[in-house]
Design an enzyme around this catalytic site. Structure first.
Site, PDB file in Angstrom:
ATOM      1  N   GLY A 194     -15.103   5.405   3.832  1.00 46.37           N
ATOM      2  CA  GLY A 194     -14.201   6.527   4.048  1.00 46.37           C
ATOM      3  C   GLY A 194     -14.578   7.324   5.280  1.00 46.37           C
ATOM      4  O   GLY A 194     -15.665   7.170   5.842  1.00 46.37           O
ATOM      5  N   GLU A 241       0.866  -1.188   0.000  1.00 47.21           N
ATOM      6  CA  GLU A 241       0.000   0.000   0.000  1.00 47.21           C
ATOM      7  C   GLU A 241       0.897   1.230   0.000  1.00 47.21           C
ATOM      8  O   GLU A 241       1.867   1.294   0.762  1.00 47.21           O
ATOM      9  CB  GLU A 241      -0.892   0.024   1.254  1.00 47.21           C
ATOM     10  CG  GLU A 241      -1.753   1.282   1.322  1.00 47.21           C
ATOM     11  CD  GLU A 241      -2.555   1.385   2.610  1.00 47.21           C
ATOM     12  OE1 GLU A 241      -3.486   0.578   2.805  1.00 47.21           O
ATOM     13  OE2 GLU A 241      -2.240   2.280   3.436  1.00 47.21           O
ATOM     14  N   GLN A 269       4.522   8.077  16.217  1.00 52.02           N
ATOM     15  CA  GLN A 269       3.745   7.938  14.982  1.00 52.02           C
ATOM     16  C   GLN A 269       2.780   6.753  15.105  1.00 52.02           C
ATOM     17  O   GLN A 269       1.596   6.860  14.784  1.00 52.02           O
ATOM     18  CB  GLN A 269       4.726   7.730  13.824  1.00 52.02           C
ATOM     19  CG  GLN A 269       4.080   7.419  12.515  1.00 52.02           C
ATOM     20  CD  GLN A 269       5.057   6.701  11.577  1.00 52.02           C
ATOM     21  OE1 GLN A 269       5.936   5.958  12.016  1.00 52.02           O
ATOM     22  NE2 GLN A 269       4.907   6.951  10.287  1.00 52.02           N
ATOM     23  N   LYS A 280     -21.950  -6.839   3.585  1.00 45.63           N
ATOM     24  CA  LYS A 280     -21.098  -6.156   2.592  1.00 45.63           C
ATOM     25  C   LYS A 280     -20.504  -7.166   1.617  1.00 45.63           C
ATOM     26  O   LYS A 280     -20.576  -6.970   0.406  1.00 45.63           O
ATOM     27  CB  LYS A 280     -19.994  -5.387   3.341  1.00 45.63           C
ATOM     28  CG  LYS A 280     -18.993  -4.695   2.471  1.00 45.63           C
ATOM     29  CD  LYS A 280     -18.244  -3.592   3.223  1.00 45.63           C
ATOM     30  CE  LYS A 280     -17.087  -4.052   4.045  1.00 45.63           C
ATOM     31  NZ  LYS A 280     -16.264  -2.947   4.572  1.00 45.63           N
ATOM     32  N   TYR A 317     -12.078  -5.446   9.745  1.00 44.63           N
ATOM     33  CA  TYR A 317     -11.480  -4.969  10.983  1.00 44.63           C
ATOM     34  C   TYR A 317     -11.383  -6.095  12.013  1.00 44.63           C
ATOM     35  O   TYR A 317     -12.356  -6.384  12.714  1.00 44.63           O
ATOM     36  CB  TYR A 317     -12.333  -3.805  11.538  1.00 44.63           C
ATOM     37  CG  TYR A 317     -12.454  -2.687  10.517  1.00 44.63           C
ATOM     38  CD1 TYR A 317     -11.565  -1.625  10.505  1.00 44.63           C
ATOM     39  CD2 TYR A 317     -13.437  -2.739   9.510  1.00 44.63           C
ATOM     40  CE1 TYR A 317     -11.645  -0.633   9.539  1.00 44.63           C
ATOM     41  CE2 TYR A 317     -13.517  -1.759   8.537  1.00 44.63           C
ATOM     42  CZ  TYR A 317     -12.620  -0.705   8.561  1.00 44.63           C
ATOM     43  OH  TYR A 317     -12.686   0.274   7.587  1.00 44.63           O
TER      44      TYR A 317
HETATM   45  P1  FAD Z   1     -18.292   0.183   6.182  1.00 40.48           P
HETATM   46  O1  FAD Z   1     -18.048  -1.181   5.688  1.00 40.48           O
HETATM   47  O2  FAD Z   1     -19.483   0.918   5.690  1.00 40.48           O
HETATM   48  O3  FAD Z   1     -18.343   0.083   7.775  1.00 40.48           O
HETATM   49  C1  FAD Z   1     -18.266   1.245   8.578  1.00 40.48           C
HETATM   50  C2  FAD Z   1     -18.937   0.978   9.930  1.00 40.48           C
HETATM   51  O4  FAD Z   1     -20.353   0.958   9.741  1.00 40.48           O
HETATM   52  C3  FAD Z   1     -18.584  -0.376  10.549  1.00 40.48           C
HETATM   53  O5  FAD Z   1     -18.549  -0.194  11.950  1.00 40.48           O
HETATM   54  C4  FAD Z   1     -19.758  -1.268  10.179  1.00 40.48           C
HETATM   55  O6  FAD Z   1     -19.971  -2.300  11.113  1.00 40.48           O
HETATM   56  C5  FAD Z   1     -20.913  -0.271  10.202  1.00 40.48           C
HETATM   57  N1  FAD Z   1     -21.995  -0.625   9.274  1.00 40.48           N
HETATM   58  C6  FAD Z   1     -21.863  -1.116   8.025  1.00 40.48           C
HETATM   59  N2  FAD Z   1     -23.078  -1.289   7.462  1.00 40.48           N
HETATM   60  C7  FAD Z   1     -23.984  -0.873   8.369  1.00 40.48           C
HETATM   61  C8  FAD Z   1     -25.411  -0.789   8.375  1.00 40.48           C
HETATM   62  N3  FAD Z   1     -26.135  -1.164   7.321  1.00 40.48           N
HETATM   63  N4  FAD Z   1     -26.023  -0.303   9.489  1.00 40.48           N
HETATM   64  C9  FAD Z   1     -25.318   0.076  10.568  1.00 40.48           C
HETATM   65  N5  FAD Z   1     -23.955   0.015  10.622  1.00 40.48           N
HETATM   66  C10 FAD Z   1     -23.304  -0.450   9.529  1.00 40.48           C
HETATM   67  N6  FAD Z   1     -10.062   5.600   4.379  1.00 40.48           N
HETATM   68  C11 FAD Z   1      -9.834   6.574   3.456  1.00 40.48           C
HETATM   69  O7  FAD Z   1     -10.363   7.678   3.589  1.00 40.48           O
HETATM   70  N7  FAD Z   1      -9.012   6.344   2.377  1.00 40.48           N
HETATM   71  C12 FAD Z   1      -8.408   5.136   2.166  1.00 40.48           C
HETATM   72  O8  FAD Z   1      -7.685   4.973   1.185  1.00 40.48           O
HETATM   73  C13 FAD Z   1      -8.638   4.091   3.114  1.00 40.48           C
HETATM   74  N8  FAD Z   1      -8.085   2.864   2.942  1.00 40.48           N
HETATM   75  C14 FAD Z   1      -8.367   1.860   3.839  1.00 40.48           C
HETATM   76  C15 FAD Z   1      -7.807   0.592   3.624  1.00 40.48           C
HETATM   77  C16 FAD Z   1      -8.064  -0.449   4.522  1.00 40.48           C
HETATM   78  C17 FAD Z   1      -7.456  -1.821   4.276  1.00 40.48           C
HETATM   79  C18 FAD Z   1      -8.877  -0.208   5.667  1.00 40.48           C
HETATM   80  C19 FAD Z   1      -9.131  -1.315   6.660  1.00 40.48           C
HETATM   81  C20 FAD Z   1      -9.432   1.052   5.892  1.00 40.48           C
HETATM   82  C21 FAD Z   1      -9.189   2.099   4.984  1.00 40.48           C
HETATM   83  N9  FAD Z   1      -9.732   3.366   5.150  1.00 40.48           N
HETATM   84  C22 FAD Z   1      -9.494   4.364   4.242  1.00 40.48           C
HETATM   85  C23 FAD Z   1     -10.527   3.695   6.363  1.00 40.48           C
HETATM   86  C24 FAD Z   1     -12.040   3.533   6.150  1.00 40.48           C
HETATM   87  O9  FAD Z   1     -12.495   4.420   5.160  1.00 40.48           O
HETATM   88  C25 FAD Z   1     -12.716   3.831   7.473  1.00 40.48           C
HETATM   89  O10 FAD Z   1     -12.392   2.853   8.438  1.00 40.48           O
HETATM   90  C26 FAD Z   1     -14.229   4.033   7.415  1.00 40.48           C
HETATM   91  O11 FAD Z   1     -14.665   4.562   8.680  1.00 40.48           O
HETATM   92  C27 FAD Z   1     -15.009   2.764   7.186  1.00 40.48           C
HETATM   93  O12 FAD Z   1     -14.957   2.366   5.894  1.00 40.48           O
HETATM   94  P2  FAD Z   1     -15.548   0.929   5.464  1.00 40.48           P
HETATM   95  O13 FAD Z   1     -15.485   0.872   4.022  1.00 40.48           O
HETATM   96  O14 FAD Z   1     -14.954  -0.140   6.262  1.00 40.48           O
HETATM   97  O15 FAD Z   1     -17.075   1.156   5.942  1.00 40.48           O
END
Ligand code: FAD
Length: 309
Positions: free
Chosen positions: A125, A34, A231, A184, A164
């Site tokens: 995000g 990454e 960090q 998802k 996670y």
């Molecule tokens: P989701 O899968 O939508 O989950 C977010 C939260 O909502 C979880 O707690 C989930 O349990 C909950 N949830 C999901 N669906 C529902 C529902 N229907 N009802 C109620 N709750 C629900 N961020 C950036 O900005 N840029 C990046 O490039 C980036 N890269 C990443 C790469 C990796 C490998 C990881 C692990 C994270 C990255 N992130 C990045 C961080 C990520 O955007 C954040 O953690 C964000 O808060 C959650 O994104 P997600 O896609 O996991 O969300």
């Protein structure tokens, strides 16, 4: 060299490309990196200078992050495209939907197609930390699952998503997190990449838990080497990664000294070696754009595929 590295095939849209899912289907353990785009005020060439060095290590793919709140999105696209076209390495573009209108999302998907990028890490995000009055009103998809449903309808992309092992930092129950993860994945996720973690036992337990809800897609553990105690404390507190006692002792011992980097590289190498020995689909290294550290880690785990001068 480019042709040797790339496993090319003629996709249904008539363009050359490779889907990451096909790598897992070959039953090999993948090695991927990454990287992140430089800040907007920093010339983009600073990362271009490093791409050649990363490419020489022959990763199976390189993922490029998307700035929080969609900032630097143009840079993600540009860098992902360069990795693919100029270095012959497959790229995985991170793609977040927070703060974007449907038109913006569709525009970005079109641009990705034009650049022949086939692999996306589809994420909800987070808004940028320094923008307290972030405009959520343009949010069209509240969760990544809805973005994934939208992308899947367009067909053609190989879709990765985040997971996670310790639960999302804002979730109140790990069980709930896994329930939503399953929803998802069922929207059409091809593979998952984990949030960083420092204790492999947490990852193995997580794998047991998701297998109980029938999540079967490949899961890549994301491992971040530690360079400085301050960090990593900041990063871990933002993403909710816990630190085992042996790591806390290392942070106390080396703090922000240059020895911390060596200890951090050794720690990450041990984690990765153990994960590979335990049959993971592949390893995903959060390089922090550090070429030297990444090369040393690969050397430590016997996966430096070329000799670099
Ligand atoms: P989701 O899968 O939508 O989950 C977010 C939260 O909502 C979880 O707690 C989930 O349990 C909950 N949830 C999901 N669906 C529902 C529902 N229907 N009802 C109620 N709750 C629900 N961020 C950036 O900005 N840029 C990046 O490039 C980036 N890269 C990443 C790469 C990796 C490998 C990881 C692990 C994270 C990255 N992130 C990045 C961080 C990520 O955007 C954040 O953690 C964000 O808060 C959650 O994104 P997600 O896609 O996991 O969300």
């Amino acid at each position: 060299m480019i042709l040797e590295h790339m496993q090319l095939y003629f996709s249904d849209r008539g363009v050359f490309g490779m889907k990451i899912i096909d790598l897992f289907n070959k039953n090999k353990q993948t090695v991927s990196f990454e990287i992140f785009p430089p800040k907007l005020e920093t010339p983009i060439e600073t990362i271009y200078e490093k791409l050649g060095d990363f490419a020489l290590m022959k990763p199976d793919f390189i993922s490029v992050t998307y700035g929080a709140g969609g900032t630097k999105k143009g840079r993600t696209l540009e860098i992902a495209s360069k990795i693919k076209k100029e270095h012959g390495i497959e790229s995985l573009a991170h793609f977040t939907c927070v703060g974007h209108s449907i038109d913006e999302i569709n525009f970005m998907l079109r641009k990705l197609r034009e650049e022949k990028i086939e692999n996306l890490l589809a994420l909800r995000g987070d808004p940028p930390v320094d923008v307290p009055d972030f405009d959520y009103s343009r949010n069209v998809f509240p969760y990544a699952s809805e973005l994934i449903r939208h992308i899947r309808r367009q067909n053609g992309f190989c879709i990765g998503a985040a997971c996670y092992p310790e639960g999302h930092v804002h979730s109140t129950r790990i069980r709930k997190d896994i329930y939503y993860l399953k929803l998802k994945v069922d929207e059409g996720v091809d593979f998952l990449i984990t949030q960083l973690f420092f204790d492999n036992r947490i990852f193995y337990d997580f794998m047991d838990k998701i297998s109980m809800v029938n999540i079967k897609c490949p899961v890549l553990p994301g491992i971040m080497p530690i360079f400085k105690a301050d960090q990593i404390k900041r990063i871990a507190s933002m993403c909710g990664a816990s630190m085992p006692a042996k790591l806390v002792l290392l942070l106390d011992k080396y703090g922000n000294t240059p020895d911390m980097q060596k200890a951090g590289i050794d720690y990450a190498s041990n984690q990765l070696r153990d994960l590979l020995d335990n049959g993971v689909h592949g390893i995903h290294i959060n390089t922090m754009n550090n070429v030297e550290a990444t090369r040393t880690i690969l050397q430590n785990i016997g996966l430096l595929r070329v000799t670099v001068p």
